[in-house]
Write a protein that holds these residues in place. Structure first.
Motif, PDB file in Angstrom:
ATOM      1  N   MET A 100       0.810  -1.220   0.000  1.00  0.00           N
ATOM      2  CA  MET A 100       0.000   0.000   0.000  1.00  0.00           C
ATOM      3  C   MET A 100       0.846   1.275   0.000  1.00  0.00           C
ATOM      4  N   GLN A 101       2.176   1.133   0.070  1.00  0.00           N
ATOM      5  CA  GLN A 101       3.030   2.307   0.123  1.00  0.00           C
ATOM      6  C   GLN A 101       3.211   2.918  -1.265  1.00  0.00           C
ATOM      7  N   ALA A 102       3.665   4.169  -1.288  1.00  0.00           N
ATOM      8  CA  ALA A 102       3.922   4.840  -2.561  1.00  0.00           C
ATOM      9  C   ALA A 102       4.929   4.037  -3.381  1.00  0.00           C
ATOM     10  N   ILE A 103       4.676   3.941  -4.692  1.00  0.00           N
ATOM     11  CA  ILE A 103       5.545   3.135  -5.539  1.00  0.00           C
ATOM     12  C   ILE A 103       6.568   3.976  -6.283  1.00  0.00           C
ATOM     13  N   GLY A 104       6.570   5.304  -6.084  1.00  0.00           N
ATOM     14  CA  GLY A 104       7.539   6.110  -6.795  1.00  0.00           C
ATOM     15  C   GLY A 104       7.415   7.581  -6.477  1.00  0.00           C
ATOM     16  N   ARG A 136       6.530  18.121 -19.986  1.00  0.00           N
ATOM     17  CA  ARG A 136       6.907  16.731 -19.690  1.00  0.00           C
ATOM     18  C   ARG A 136       6.701  16.440 -18.207  1.00  0.00           C
ATOM     19  N   ARG A 137       6.208  15.253 -17.921  1.00  0.00           N
ATOM     20  CA  ARG A 137       6.097  14.754 -16.552  1.00  0.00           C
ATOM     21  C   ARG A 137       7.008  13.537 -16.410  1.00  0.00           C
ATOM     22  N   ASN A 138       7.821  13.536 -15.374  1.00  0.00           N
ATOM     23  CA  ASN A 138       8.778  12.458 -15.129  1.00  0.00           C
ATOM     24  C   ASN A 138       8.334  11.606 -13.942  1.00  0.00           C
ATOM     25  N   TYR A 139       7.982  10.381 -14.206  1.00  0.00           N
ATOM     26  CA  TYR A 139       7.591   9.441 -13.159  1.00  0.00           C
ATOM     27  C   TYR A 139       8.761   8.467 -12.922  1.00  0.00           C
ATOM     28  N   TRP A 140       9.150   8.327 -11.661  1.00  0.00           N
ATOM     29  CA  TRP A 140      10.169   7.334 -11.274  1.00  0.00           C
ATOM     30  C   TRP A 140       9.479   6.348 -10.343  1.00  0.00           C
ATOM     31  N   GLN A 141       9.439   5.070 -10.744  1.00  0.00           N
ATOM     32  CA  GLN A 141       8.614   4.114 -10.012  1.00  0.00           C
ATOM     33  C   GLN A 141       9.339   2.796  -9.793  1.00  0.00           C
ATOM     34  N   ARG A 142       8.942   2.146  -8.714  1.00  0.00           N
ATOM     35  CA  ARG A 142       9.463   0.809  -8.430  1.00  0.00           C
ATOM     36  C   ARG A 142       8.648  -0.220  -9.200  1.00  0.00           C
ATOM     37  N   VAL A 143       9.331  -1.193  -9.776  1.00  0.00           N
ATOM     38  CA  VAL A 143       8.663  -2.288 -10.477  1.00  0.00           C
ATOM     39  C   VAL A 143       9.287  -3.601 -10.008  1.00  0.00           C
ATOM     40  N   PRO A 144       8.560  -4.700 -10.091  1.00  0.00           N
ATOM     41  CA  PRO A 144       9.122  -5.979  -9.638  1.00  0.00           C
ATOM     42  C   PRO A 144      10.351  -6.389 -10.441  1.00  0.00           C
ATOM     43  N   ILE A 145      11.185  -7.185  -9.792  1.00  0.00           N
ATOM     44  CA  ILE A 145      12.356  -7.749 -10.463  1.00  0.00           C
ATOM     45  C   ILE A 145      11.948  -8.896 -11.368  1.00  0.00           C
ATOM     46  N   GLY A 146      10.998  -9.698 -10.915  1.00  0.00           N
ATOM     47  CA  GLY A 146      10.556 -10.871 -11.664  1.00  0.00           C
ATOM     48  C   GLY A 146      10.558 -12.085 -10.763  1.00  0.00           C
ATOM     49  N   VAL A 147      11.518 -12.987 -10.973  1.00  0.00           N
ATOM     50  CA  VAL A 147      11.664 -14.179 -10.132  1.00  0.00           C
ATOM     51  C   VAL A 147      12.880 -13.984  -9.234  1.00  0.00           C
ATOM     52  N   PRO A 184       9.029  -9.798   1.751  1.00  0.00           N
ATOM     53  CA  PRO A 184       9.069  -8.537   1.006  1.00  0.00           C
ATOM     54  C   PRO A 184       9.172  -8.728  -0.498  1.00  0.00           C
ATOM     55  N   ALA A 185       9.821  -9.799  -0.931  1.00  0.00           N
ATOM     56  CA  ALA A 185       9.883 -10.057  -2.372  1.00  0.00           C
ATOM     57  C   ALA A 185       8.486 -10.286  -2.935  1.00  0.00           C
ATOM     58  N   LEU A 186       7.668 -11.056  -2.241  1.00  0.00           N
ATOM     59  CA  LEU A 186       6.286 -11.260  -2.673  1.00  0.00           C
ATOM     60  C   LEU A 186       5.492  -9.965  -2.585  1.00  0.00           C
ATOM     61  N   ALA A 187       5.695  -9.210  -1.519  1.00  0.00           N
ATOM     62  CA  ALA A 187       4.962  -7.956  -1.353  1.00  0.00           C
ATOM     63  C   ALA A 187       5.211  -7.002  -2.514  1.00  0.00           C
ATOM     64  N   MET A 188       6.423  -7.024  -3.060  1.00  0.00           N
ATOM     65  CA  MET A 188       6.771  -6.131  -4.155  1.00  0.00           C
ATOM     66  C   MET A 188       6.339  -6.663  -5.516  1.00  0.00           C
ATOM     67  N   GLY A 189       5.635  -7.799  -5.532  1.00  0.00           N
ATOM     68  CA  GLY A 189       5.096  -8.314  -6.783  1.00  0.00           C
ATOM     69  C   GLY A 189       5.964  -9.323  -7.500  1.00  0.00           C
ATOM     70  N   ASN A 190       6.979  -9.845  -6.816  1.00  0.00           N
ATOM     71  CA  ASN A 190       7.841 -10.869  -7.416  1.00  0.00           C
ATOM     72  C   ASN A 190       7.294 -12.263  -7.158  1.00  0.00           C
ATOM     73  N   CYS A 226      13.135  -4.752  -5.562  1.00  0.00           N
ATOM     74  CA  CYS A 226      12.509  -4.162  -6.738  1.00  0.00           C
ATOM     75  C   CYS A 226      13.598  -3.593  -7.628  1.00  0.00           C
ATOM     76  N   GLN A 227      13.220  -3.160  -8.804  1.00  0.00           N
ATOM     77  CA  GLN A 227      14.067  -2.340  -9.653  1.00  0.00           C
ATOM     78  C   GLN A 227      13.273  -1.087  -9.987  1.00  0.00           C
ATOM     79  N   THR A 228      13.924  -0.091 -10.535  1.00  0.00           N
ATOM     80  CA  THR A 228      13.231   1.171 -10.769  1.00  0.00           C
ATOM     81  C   THR A 228      13.169   1.493 -12.256  1.00  0.00           C
ATOM     82  N   GLN A 229      12.171   2.276 -12.602  1.00  0.00           N
ATOM     83  CA  GLN A 229      11.911   2.612 -14.004  1.00  0.00           C
ATOM     84  C   GLN A 229      11.528   4.088 -14.092  1.00  0.00           C
ATOM     85  N   TRP A 230      12.103   4.771 -15.070  1.00  0.00           N
ATOM     86  CA  TRP A 230      11.762   6.162 -15.367  1.00  0.00           C
ATOM     87  C   TRP A 230      10.799   6.171 -16.551  1.00  0.00           C
TER      88      TRP A 230
END
Length: 486
Positions: free
Chosen positions: A122-126, A136-147, A167-173, A470-474
């Motif tokens: 439920m926390q902010a993702i970016g 231009r709007r710049n969004y920096w967000q956390r995304v899952p790593i995968g497996v 925490p790995a599951l919580a982040m969507g991995n 997680c990893q991050t994405q712009w």
């Protein structure tokens, strides 16, 4: 016909459903008695490949679930951990040689971690960053790593496995957990059953017990995008090297040779109590164990007497059959190694003030005096209930002695002067320093980790878990396409 009452996990591995492992069957040995408790199925490289494929297929749907549904699963995990405490703790006692209070503390701490993980989705993702480009709007967000592959140790198998899994599951991995074969029931298969009953979608978690070959297959599989490893520095180096070549994210929480510094103005009764806990808890089989006791010469004799008295009062025995302070060491190899470190140090001039005599896998709380930096008890991670005492004369000498080790996990400083202790602590090369306390500390909400060869700078707990798993994405957005000069 009698109905089969065998548990679901009996001689099985977990792919989101229970299946026979293609690796060797190995016995689960009770350290205290040498008895075989059950037979364990292990995973082969082919099983790892199958789990990686299934986890990859399941991960995107899990990550796409609304945050509250992922959180609900993790809250249910916390509830089931508490509901099944009796079974889990009993396996921890018999499988790992834990005394009941240690098993109970480990499970309670894991429940806390589960509640914290349930709050993560439920926390902010970016964040949003300004742009020099109009519109231009710049969004920096956390995304899952995968497996994420998690390789867990045998000493605190529930806590140290789930501190990465949750925490790995919580982040969507999706997660593949490889528990050690010496703790695969309480630290793996019972947990798989629990996640299944909590409603985790099929394929999001896999539990594959196994030895080094299973772990190597997990580390090397290209679909596994991150490895979280807790264990020895020697194995961590190998994993780090492989992940480095593959440009794979890796979190390494490794060994320690942790120092307790006792200054000449310390409260010695308190210091000795902290030292006994830090050195002898769980037979010293803890990466944060107080393995070097660096004591001012003026009070070294009194400190040694107090610590030796506490050591002599500790009862050693089978934790499954009666109250004891220390259970068995995990296996014969480790018991032999602890005894050899003490024997070699004594041959070089160390004095045994308490303990020092092995009885099979049981080793008593042991205090060594006159230990110098040339001795094995000084520079090796013993991973046993041994407290080596070395003296110093100045604060500068104490700092130099602490920092002479390549390890840098945990340390403690005892002094009546907080400012003096803090000044000394700031000079120590340790990821965690505790003032007027002992080295074995863990709070789930505080980032945990070491320096030097105790890890690669990774941290677990609190806000650090967001970054680790997680990893991050712009992502930049323009309302209309831009006309560039060409």
């Amino acid at each position: 016909m009698n109905q089969d009452t065998s548990p679901r996990w009996q001689q099985r591995i977990f792919f989101g459903e229970w299946a026979a492992g293609r690796g060797d069957a190995v016995p689960v040995i009770e350290p205290a008695t040498g008895d075989t408790l059950t037979m364990l199925a292990t995973a082969s490289a082919e099983d790892v490949a199958q789990a990686a494929r299934l986890a990859t297929e399941a991960q995107s749907a899990w990550a796409a679930l609304p945050f509250d549904r992922r959180a609900a699963v993790l809250r249910k995990v916390a509830q089931l951990l508490e509901a099944r405490a009796g079974e889990i703790n009993q396996w921890n006692i018999r499988e790992c040689g834990s005394i009941p209070p240690k098993a109970e503390w480990e499970l309670a701490a894991t429940v806390e971690q589960a509640h914290m993980a349930a709050a993560m989705p439920m926390q902010a993702i970016g964040e949003i960053f300004p742009s020099s480009m109009p519109g231009r709007r710049n969004y920096w967000q956390r995304v899952p790593i995968g497996v994420v592959g998690v390789i867990a140790p045998w000493n605190f198998p529930i806590l140290l496995g789930l501190r990465s899994v949750l925490p790995a599951l919580a982040m969507g991995n999706a997660v593949i957990l490889k528990p050690d074969v010496q703790s695969a029931i309480c630290g793996g298969l019972l947990l798989a059953e629990l996640f299944e009953d909590a409603g985790l979608p099929k394929g999001v978690l896999h539990v594959l017990p196994g030895g080094p070959a299973t772990g190597d297959a997990l580390v090397r599989h290209p679909a596994v995008k991150m490895i979280s490893f807790t264990g020895s520095t020697a194995v961590g180096r190998q994993i780090g090297e492989t992940c480095g070549r593959m440009l794979k994210k890796v979190a390494l929480e490794l060994g320690g040779n942790n120092a307790m510094v006792i200054l000449d103005d310390a409260d010695l009764e308190s210091a000795a109590s902290c030292a006994a806990w830090g050195a002898f808890l769980h037979q010293g089989q803890i990466c944060m164990q107080a393995g070097r006791h660096i004591v001012h010469r003026k009070i070294a004799g009194r400190y040694a007497d107090l610590l030796a008295a506490r050591a002599e009062a500790l009862v050693v025995g089978n934790p499954a059959t009666g109250p004891v302070h220390l259970g068995p060491l995990i296996n014969d190899r480790q018991a032999t190694r602890v005894a050899e470190v003490v024997e070699r140090s004594v041959a070089q001039g160390a004095r045994v003030l308490a303990g020092g005599k092995r009885d099979g896998r049981f080793y008593p709380a042991t205090v060594l005096a006159d230990v110098t930096p040339e001795m094995p008890a000084w520079d090796e991670e013993i991973f046993g209930p041994v407290a080596p005492i070395t003296v110093f004369d100045t604060d500068e000498e104490a700092v130099a002695l602490v920092n002479s080790s390549d390890y840098g996990l945990s340390a403690a400083v005892h002094s009546a002067s907080i400012s003096r202790a803090l000044a000394l602590a700031a000079r120590l090369k340790a990821g965690m320093v505790h003032i007027n306390d002992q080295t074995v500390n863990n709070e789930f909400q505080v980032p945990f980790g070491g320096m030097g060869i105790s890890g690669n700078g990774s941290r677990f707990g609190g806000p650090a878990s967001f970054e680790e798993f997680c990893q991050t994405q712009w992502v930049s957005v323009m309302d209309r396409g831009i006309q560039y000069p060409f």
